[in-house]
Scaffold this active site. Structure first.
Site, short mmCIF file in Angstrom:
data_model
loop_
_atom_site.label_atom_id
_atom_site.label_comp_id
_atom_site.label_asym_id
_atom_site.label_seq_id
_atom_site.Cartn_x
_atom_site.Cartn_y
_atom_site.Cartn_z
N SER A 117 -2.33 6.18 -38.64
CA SER A 117 -1.93 6.77 -40.40
C SER A 117 -1.11 7.53 -40.70
O SER A 117 -1.84 8.60 -40.68
CB SER A 117 -3.31 5.89 -41.71
OG SER A 117 -2.96 7.05 -42.80
N HIS A 169 0.91 2.54 -39.31
CA HIS A 169 -0.20 2.54 -40.71
C HIS A 169 0.86 2.91 -42.01
O HIS A 169 0.73 4.15 -41.76
CB HIS A 169 -1.37 1.99 -40.52
CG HIS A 169 -2.26 1.75 -41.89
ND1 HIS A 169 -2.95 0.78 -42.62
CD2 HIS A 169 -2.74 2.82 -43.29
CE1 HIS A 169 -3.42 0.57 -43.30
NE2 HIS A 169 -3.73 2.06 -44.04
N ASP A 209 0.50 4.49 -45.57
CA ASP A 209 -0.63 4.27 -46.94
C ASP A 209 0.65 4.26 -48.30
O ASP A 209 1.67 5.73 -47.96
CB ASP A 209 -1.60 5.23 -46.67
CG ASP A 209 -2.56 5.40 -46.30
OD1 ASP A 209 -3.09 3.89 -46.29
OD2 ASP A 209 -2.54 5.14 -45.00
N MET A 219 1.12 4.80 -52.16
CA MET A 219 0.41 5.11 -53.03
C MET A 219 0.66 4.69 -54.77
O MET A 219 2.39 5.73 -54.60
CB MET A 219 -0.96 6.00 -53.19
CG MET A 219 -2.03 6.19 -51.65
SD MET A 219 -3.15 7.58 -51.86
CE MET A 219 -3.44 7.16 -49.81
N HIS A 240 -0.07 -0.78 -46.35
CA HIS A 240 -1.09 -1.19 -46.81
C HIS A 240 -0.62 -0.64 -48.36
O HIS A 240 -0.53 0.94 -48.78
CB HIS A 240 -2.32 0.25 -46.71
CG HIS A 240 -3.53 0.25 -47.11
ND1 HIS A 240 -4.49 0.90 -46.63
CD2 HIS A 240 -4.66 -0.47 -48.07
CE1 HIS A 240 -5.58 0.82 -47.59
NE2 HIS A 240 -4.99 0.23 -48.19
N MET A 291 -1.62 0.21 -52.09
CA MET A 291 -2.44 0.33 -52.68
C MET A 291 -2.07 1.08 -54.32
O MET A 291 -1.81 2.40 -54.63
CB MET A 291 -3.33 1.91 -52.10
CG MET A 291 -3.80 2.03 -50.89
SD MET A 291 -5.02 3.14 -50.68
CE MET A 291 -3.47 3.28 -49.35
N MET A 294 -12.20 -1.26 -46.93
CA MET A 294 -12.42 0.08 -46.41
C MET A 294 -13.56 0.47 -46.79
O MET A 294 -14.88 0.37 -47.08
CB MET A 294 -11.81 0.08 -48.54
CG MET A 294 -10.33 -0.04 -47.96
SD MET A 294 -8.95 0.66 -47.56
CE MET A 294 -9.36 2.22 -47.91
N ASP A 337 -10.86 1.47 -42.18
CA ASP A 337 -9.62 2.31 -42.62
C ASP A 337 -10.43 3.34 -43.85
O ASP A 337 -11.32 2.98 -44.46
CB ASP A 337 -8.98 1.85 -43.68
CG ASP A 337 -7.63 2.33 -44.05
OD1 ASP A 337 -8.05 3.93 -43.67
OD2 ASP A 337 -6.79 2.31 -44.81
C1 DX5 Z 1 -7.02 6.37 -47.31
C2 DX5 Z 1 -5.82 5.14 -46.25
C3 DX5 Z 1 -6.26 5.60 -45.26
C4 DX5 Z 1 -6.38 6.87 -44.15
C5 DX5 Z 1 -7.61 7.91 -43.62
O1 DX5 Z 1 -6.22 5.66 -48.92
O2 DX5 Z 1 -6.01 4.18 -47.05
O3 DX5 Z 1 -4.99 5.12 -44.24
O4 DX5 Z 1 -4.62 7.36 -44.24
O5 DX5 Z 1 -7.03 8.81 -43.11
P1 DX5 Z 1 -8.67 9.29 -42.41
O6 DX5 Z 1 -8.39 8.36 -41.28
O7 DX5 Z 1 -7.86 10.32 -42.25
O8 DX5 Z 1 -10.06 9.32 -43.10
ZN ZN Z 2 -4.69 2.34 -45.86
#
Ligand code: DX5
Ligand code: ZN
Length: 221
Positions: free
Chosen positions: A8, A33, A35, A37, A66, A68, A137, A175
């Site tokens: 990620s 991956h 993220d 947001m 991903h 969010m 998650m 994740d």
């Molecule tokens: C959290 C994200 C993850 C995050 C995981 O909201 O969806 O993908 O980057 O990070 P680690 O592996 O540090 O928990």
């Molecule tokens: Zn993620």
């Protein structure tokens, strides 16, 4: 079972993103991956399609985006066009999940669906045949470096059973808080795809971190 590893980029150094991507590609990552947001569905903001697009021609790794974000259906086209190969939406954000998944597939992307820690598996049981990636998650989404929530393991085991019983062809992903300690728990519960931010980008040698994670995941006995 072959375990797939998805670094990620949330924990990467964004001032040298291209190098960060290439390091994990050389290190044996299976996909990348991203993220995304929006500051509404989760209390944090990250990148959008323009950043993803900039990296698309710098690597051969498939992109797992991903999302969010609220109202993901409004933005699917932009993320697919930017290079998203597998686009994951949160079930909590979808008014018509089946429709969202089928529009992703129609656009030529693979369809992923994610469940927050409190969201029951029953919320996706009716659509799993339309899903390429089911993401359980293992932290509350929004930030990296959180503690793995063991309370999510029973749901992961149920998801694994569902995949086997129905003979589904999908990746079962986890994740959040994935490390050499927690990866074996997730794999034993049924996961075959591990998303990891801190455990990879928090280490100086990313290739070594990926190798260690894979070894730990495969040594589940
Ligand atoms: C959290 C994200 C993850 C995050 C995981 O909201 O969806 O993908 O980057 O990070 P680690 O592996 O540090 O928990
Ligand atoms: Zn993620």
């Amino acid at each position: 079972m072959r375990i797939k590893i998805a670094p990620s980029l949330l924990s990467a150094d964004f001032s040298r993103l291209e190098e960060e991507v290439k390091e994990v590609e050389r290190g044996g990552a299976d996909l990348l991956h991203w993220d995304v947001m929006d500051g509404h569905f989760v209390p944090n903001l990250t990148v959008g399609p323009s950043v993803i697009r900039c990296l698309r021609d710098r690597t051969d790794l498939p992109f797992n985006v991903h999302l969010m974000i609220e109202h993901p259906e409004k933005y699917l086209g932009r993320f697919v066009e930017a290079g998203g190969d597998i686009v994951t939406v949160h079930v909590e954000t979808c008014r018509d999940l089946r429709r969202t998944l089928s529009s992703l597939r129609r656009m030529g992307a693979k369809a992923g669906v994610a469940l927050n820690p409190e969201t029951p598996l029953s919320s996706v049981e009716g659509v799993v045949e339309e899903v390429d990636l089911l993401l359980v998650m293992t932290v509350h989404p929004g930030f990296g470096s959180q503690r793995f929530l063991k309370s999510t393991l029973p749901k992961l085991r149920r998801a694994g059973r569902l995949v086997r019983e129905r003979g589904l062809d999908l990746d079962l992903a986890v994740d959040g808080g994935i490390s050499v300690e927690t990866a074996p728990l997730a794999v034993r519960a049924g996961a075959n795809l591990l998303v990891a931010g801190t455990a990879i980008y928090g280490q100086r040698d990313r290739a070594l971190a990926i190798r260690r994670l894979r070894e730990a995941a495969c040594s589940t006995g």
